[in-house]
Design an enzyme around this catalytic site. Sequence first.
Site, PDB file in Angstrom:
ATOM      1  N   GLU A   2       4.593  26.825  -3.373  1.00 36.80           N
ATOM      2  CA  GLU A   2       5.283  27.816  -4.346  1.00 36.80           C
ATOM      3  C   GLU A   2       5.125  29.239  -3.978  1.00 36.80           C
ATOM      4  O   GLU A   2       5.575  29.817  -5.083  1.00 36.80           O
ATOM      5  CB  GLU A   2       5.359  27.345  -5.605  1.00 36.80           C
ATOM      6  CG  GLU A   2       6.150  25.661  -5.820  1.00 36.80           C
ATOM      7  CD  GLU A   2       5.887  25.423  -7.196  1.00 36.80           C
ATOM      8  OE1 GLU A   2       6.829  25.723  -8.274  1.00 36.80           O
ATOM      9  OE2 GLU A   2       4.910  24.771  -7.650  1.00 36.80           O
ATOM     10  N   SER A  13       8.817  22.770  -8.090  1.00 37.88           N
ATOM     11  CA  SER A  13      10.047  23.454  -7.592  1.00 37.88           C
ATOM     12  C   SER A  13      10.784  22.417  -6.865  1.00 37.88           C
ATOM     13  O   SER A  13      11.591  22.749  -5.977  1.00 37.88           O
ATOM     14  CB  SER A  13       9.498  24.449  -6.756  1.00 37.88           C
ATOM     15  OG  SER A  13       9.408  25.715  -7.426  1.00 37.88           O
ATOM     16  N   TYR A  21      16.695  28.047  -6.910  1.00 43.77           N
ATOM     17  CA  TYR A  21      16.590  29.390  -6.584  1.00 43.77           C
ATOM     18  C   TYR A  21      17.882  30.073  -5.959  1.00 43.77           C
ATOM     19  O   TYR A  21      17.657  31.408  -5.700  1.00 43.77           O
ATOM     20  CB  TYR A  21      15.390  29.346  -5.624  1.00 43.77           C
ATOM     21  CG  TYR A  21      14.016  28.835  -6.435  1.00 43.77           C
ATOM     22  CD1 TYR A  21      13.686  29.330  -7.395  1.00 43.77           C
ATOM     23  CD2 TYR A  21      13.243  27.741  -6.007  1.00 43.77           C
ATOM     24  CE1 TYR A  21      12.469  29.032  -8.299  1.00 43.77           C
ATOM     25  CE2 TYR A  21      12.359  27.112  -6.725  1.00 43.77           C
ATOM     26  CZ  TYR A  21      11.800  27.875  -7.992  1.00 43.77           C
ATOM     27  OH  TYR A  21      10.796  27.207  -8.539  1.00 43.77           O
ATOM     28  N   ARG A  69       6.906  25.366 -20.343  1.00 43.80           N
ATOM     29  CA  ARG A  69       8.151  24.839 -20.314  1.00 43.80           C
ATOM     30  C   ARG A  69       8.317  23.319 -20.095  1.00 43.80           C
ATOM     31  O   ARG A  69       7.847  22.612 -19.025  1.00 43.80           O
ATOM     32  CB  ARG A  69       9.113  25.589 -19.287  1.00 43.80           C
ATOM     33  CG  ARG A  69      10.702  25.816 -19.347  1.00 43.80           C
ATOM     34  CD  ARG A  69      11.300  26.063 -18.344  1.00 43.80           C
ATOM     35  NE  ARG A  69      11.258  25.086 -17.325  1.00 43.80           N
ATOM     36  CZ  ARG A  69      11.011  25.036 -16.279  1.00 43.80           C
ATOM     37  NH1 ARG A  69      10.792  26.320 -15.515  1.00 43.80           N
ATOM     38  NH2 ARG A  69      10.890  24.263 -15.081  1.00 43.80           N
ATOM     39  N   ASP A 107      10.232  19.955 -19.265  1.00 41.15           N
ATOM     40  CA  ASP A 107      11.560  19.662 -18.870  1.00 41.15           C
ATOM     41  C   ASP A 107      11.845  17.965 -19.432  1.00 41.15           C
ATOM     42  O   ASP A 107      11.154  17.105 -19.333  1.00 41.15           O
ATOM     43  CB  ASP A 107      11.452  19.375 -17.225  1.00 41.15           C
ATOM     44  CG  ASP A 107      11.200  20.582 -16.708  1.00 41.15           C
ATOM     45  OD1 ASP A 107      11.120  21.606 -17.332  1.00 41.15           O
ATOM     46  OD2 ASP A 107      10.980  20.513 -15.294  1.00 41.15           O
ATOM     47  N   GLU A 154       8.397  16.177 -17.559  1.00 43.72           N
ATOM     48  CA  GLU A 154       7.334  17.040 -17.015  1.00 43.72           C
ATOM     49  C   GLU A 154       6.789  18.332 -18.004  1.00 43.72           C
ATOM     50  O   GLU A 154       7.876  18.824 -18.588  1.00 43.72           O
ATOM     51  CB  GLU A 154       7.032  17.344 -15.653  1.00 43.72           C
ATOM     52  CG  GLU A 154       8.036  18.296 -15.389  1.00 43.72           C
ATOM     53  CD  GLU A 154       7.607  18.907 -14.004  1.00 43.72           C
ATOM     54  OE1 GLU A 154       6.657  19.196 -13.539  1.00 43.72           O
ATOM     55  OE2 GLU A 154       8.667  19.728 -13.466  1.00 43.72           O
ATOM     56  N   ASN A 183       5.553  22.157 -17.514  1.00 41.99           N
ATOM     57  CA  ASN A 183       5.340  22.989 -16.473  1.00 41.99           C
ATOM     58  C   ASN A 183       4.403  24.188 -17.339  1.00 41.99           C
ATOM     59  O   ASN A 183       4.950  24.868 -18.266  1.00 41.99           O
ATOM     60  CB  ASN A 183       6.373  23.754 -15.901  1.00 41.99           C
ATOM     61  CG  ASN A 183       7.352  22.977 -15.430  1.00 41.99           C
ATOM     62  OD1 ASN A 183       6.995  22.338 -14.330  1.00 41.99           O
ATOM     63  ND2 ASN A 183       8.431  22.428 -16.280  1.00 41.99           N
ATOM     64  N   GLY A 215       8.646  29.443 -14.173  1.00 42.12           N
ATOM     65  CA  GLY A 215       8.780  30.466 -13.460  1.00 42.12           C
ATOM     66  C   GLY A 215       9.032  31.711 -14.398  1.00 42.12           C
ATOM     67  O   GLY A 215       9.237  31.463 -15.425  1.00 42.12           O
TER      68      GLY A 215
END
Length: 306
Positions: free
Chosen positions: A17, A147, A213, A252, A254, A267, A269, A273
């Site tokens: 990443e 990602s 992205y 964050r 998910d 998960e 994070n 990002g």
Amino acid sequence: MVTNKKIGVLLGGLSSERDVSLASGNAIMKAFADKGYRPVAVDVGRDVAGKIRESGIEVAFIALHGKFGEDGAIQGLLEVMGIPYTGSGILASALGMNKIASKQIFRSQGLHVGSYEVVSRDNAGNVDRVVEKLGYPMVIKPSAEGSSVGVSLVFKKEEVPPATEAAFKYGPDILIETFIKGKEVQVGILGDRALGAIEIVPKRAFYDYEAKYEPGMSDHFFPARIPEAVYQKTLAAGLAAHRALGCRGYSRVDFIIDDKGDPYILEVNTLPGMTATSLLPDIARGSGISFPGLVEEILRLALTTP
Ligand SMILES: Nc1ncnc2c1ncn2[C@@H]1O[C@H](COP(=O)(O)OP(=O)(O)O)[C@@H](O)[C@H]1O
Ligand SMILES: [Mg+2]
């Protein structure tokens, strides 16, 4: 100004990443500049300890993603060097990066986790048995990437071998999960508060690398278009997941919310990002916190939260 200390933004790194991290790091550099800080950027390679020492930074904003950045490694180095840093500590970072360890913790805390099995390279012969048990469609993924790298959505038998191969490229253990049908929703955590939940609608089969992205490859809705009770339940689950791993500062989380309104956690994070258009910054903006304001608050938390 929350500090006069010399700030280093750690970016780049050695993981798959790297490009995403450069984007996060540059956005964070700009946000600091907008607020009147003068941070230095430190591109993280094998020589990172020397670079950090030479740069003379006194606090690190970690803008890395993935291996060595998000997994506790750089956090350990900074601890040894006595430099405070943003985000979660060693253990929470390592747990968050490892989808097998974190799922076990989520389960033990009563959070909804979908059906899954772990397959190791040594017993890859078990794949057929697992596939039969879980049924199609399923998601095959590495245990410690991000990602959506190495993640495949699998609908039929012929797709299983290439999907397992793609996932094994990133480590000796992979996850095979039942595909959870529902809305993809992510919760932003800042400090000890769930800021809000954003809904993602990818224009692809799932939220893969391109959907994440490539501009225009997914739509975001903030707040997530779900009933208020489900929204509140999802915020609570996000905060519970953040706390279950012992995360600090921000994260964050998910989820997929099924048609019964149950949020299934995918998960946490620990270093989400951080470009101006990333999801956590989107959630923050929707909650009245500008991108530079978010960056400054994350820095403040690093200096004030043990
Ligand atoms: N069990 C699942 N059911 C449905 N979709 C999934 C499942 N697991 C992963 N996905 C899809 O794949 C994406 C990436 O998976 P995730 O586990 O979050 O890995 P990464 O760390 O690479 O983001 C998710 O955002 C979601 O779109
Ligand atoms: Mg994810």
